[in-house]
Design a protein around this motif. Structure first.
Motif, PDB file in Angstrom:
ATOM      1  N   ILE A 159       0.852  -1.180   0.000  1.00 40.05           N
ATOM      2  CA  ILE A 159       0.000   0.000   0.000  1.00 40.05           C
ATOM      3  C   ILE A 159       0.894   1.237   0.000  1.00 40.05           C
ATOM      4  CG2 ILE A 159      -1.748   1.289   1.278  1.00 40.05           C
ATOM      5  CD1 ILE A 159      -2.422  -1.396   2.699  1.00 40.05           C
ATOM      6  N   THR A 160       0.670   2.146  -0.930  1.00 42.15           N
ATOM      7  CA  THR A 160       1.432   3.395  -0.932  1.00 42.15           C
ATOM      8  C   THR A 160       0.824   4.353   0.095  1.00 42.15           C
ATOM      9  OG1 THR A 160       0.070   4.502  -2.597  1.00 42.15           O
ATOM     10  CG2 THR A 160       1.930   3.149  -3.404  1.00 42.15           C
ATOM     11  N   LEU A 161       1.602   5.336   0.483  1.00 40.08           N
ATOM     12  CA  LEU A 161       1.114   6.345   1.418  1.00 40.08           C
ATOM     13  C   LEU A 161      -0.098   7.064   0.827  1.00 40.08           C
ATOM     14  CD1 LEU A 161       1.381   7.921   4.059  1.00 40.08           C
ATOM     15  CD2 LEU A 161       3.032   9.410   2.889  1.00 40.08           C
ATOM     16  N   GLU A 162      -0.044   7.347  -0.464  1.00 42.01           N
ATOM     17  CA  GLU A 162      -1.159   8.038  -1.120  1.00 42.01           C
ATOM     18  C   GLU A 162      -2.429   7.190  -1.090  1.00 42.01           C
ATOM     19  OE1 GLU A 162       1.975   7.681  -2.504  1.00 42.01           O
ATOM     20  OE2 GLU A 162       2.554   9.694  -1.862  1.00 42.01           O
ATOM     21  N   GLU A 163      -2.301   5.899  -1.379  1.00 49.13           N
ATOM     22  CA  GLU A 163      -3.465   5.006  -1.330  1.00 49.13           C
ATOM     23  C   GLU A 163      -4.041   4.941   0.078  1.00 49.13           C
ATOM     24  OE1 GLU A 163      -2.559   1.575  -4.670  1.00 49.13           O
ATOM     25  OE2 GLU A 163      -1.403   1.532  -2.803  1.00 49.13           O
ATOM     26  N   ALA A 164      -3.159   4.853   1.053  1.00 50.40           N
ATOM     27  CA  ALA A 164      -3.606   4.767   2.439  1.00 50.40           C
ATOM     28  C   ALA A 164      -4.356   6.029   2.852  1.00 50.40           C
ATOM     29  CB  ALA A 164      -2.408   4.531   3.356  1.00 50.40           C
TER      30      ALA A 164
END
Length: 175
Positions: free
Chosen positions: A4-9
């Motif tokens: 999971i990327t920070l942006e997705e999270a």
């Protein structure tokens, strides 16, 4: 690298500010580790050294999905570590758990009997998040949401119930 990327999270959690980036990044790692523990699988390619005292003709590799056995080393009575020739064993990566099988007529080298076999393996679905089954990524996002919402008052039952159905088909069962 994470699944999971920070942006997705942040999008999933509906967080707009940069204030909690470090916290969310740490929570991503915890959520992904939870999914790995719940399933008995490794999400992204990782290398592990497994140490065995004794082995039989077959060695079950507890990291799944197994990509490859990089090497097997044996430690002699004198404490000398030597790589075992890959020509004396086969590697099976096709099952839920991989295994190493001695070829007929072959024997393992003599060893000291304690922490004698060091098996280096690569396991995981792949090198990128795209290789991870979508249900496991969704399970990690669900775990992340519970961790984020509870902040410090971790409720293991809530996390387990949030990810159980998504992880169930991927759980490694040992009989």
């Amino acid at each position: 690298m994470a699944v999971i990327t920070l942006e997705e999270a942040k999008a999933y959690l509906r967080v707009d500010s940069e204030d909690e980036n470090a916290l969310i990044s740490a929570m991503i790692a915890a959520a992904e580790k939870h999914v790995e523990l719940a399933t008995g699988r490794v999400l992204l390619t990782s290398t592990f050294e497994l140490v065995y005292d004794e082995v039989s003709g077959s060695i079950e590799i507890p990291k799944s999905p197994l990509q490859e056995v990089t090497k097997i080393e044996v430690v002699s009575e004198a404490g000398v570590k030597t790589e075992v020739a890959s020509s004396i064993y086969n590697v099976d990566t096709s099952g839920i758990l991989g295994r190493v099988q001695l070829k007929p007529g072959c024997v393992w080298p003599s060893h000291r009997g304690f922490a004698s076999f060091i098996v280096t393996v690569k396991a995981g679905y792949g090198d990128t998040a795209a290789a991870v089954p979508p249900a496991l990524k969704q399970a990690a996002l669900a775990a992340l949401a519970v961790i984020f919402a509870s902040r410090g008052e971790m409720d293991q039952e809530k996390i387990n119930s949030a990810v159980a159905a998504l992880c169930w088909p991927y759980k490694v069962w040992r009989l």
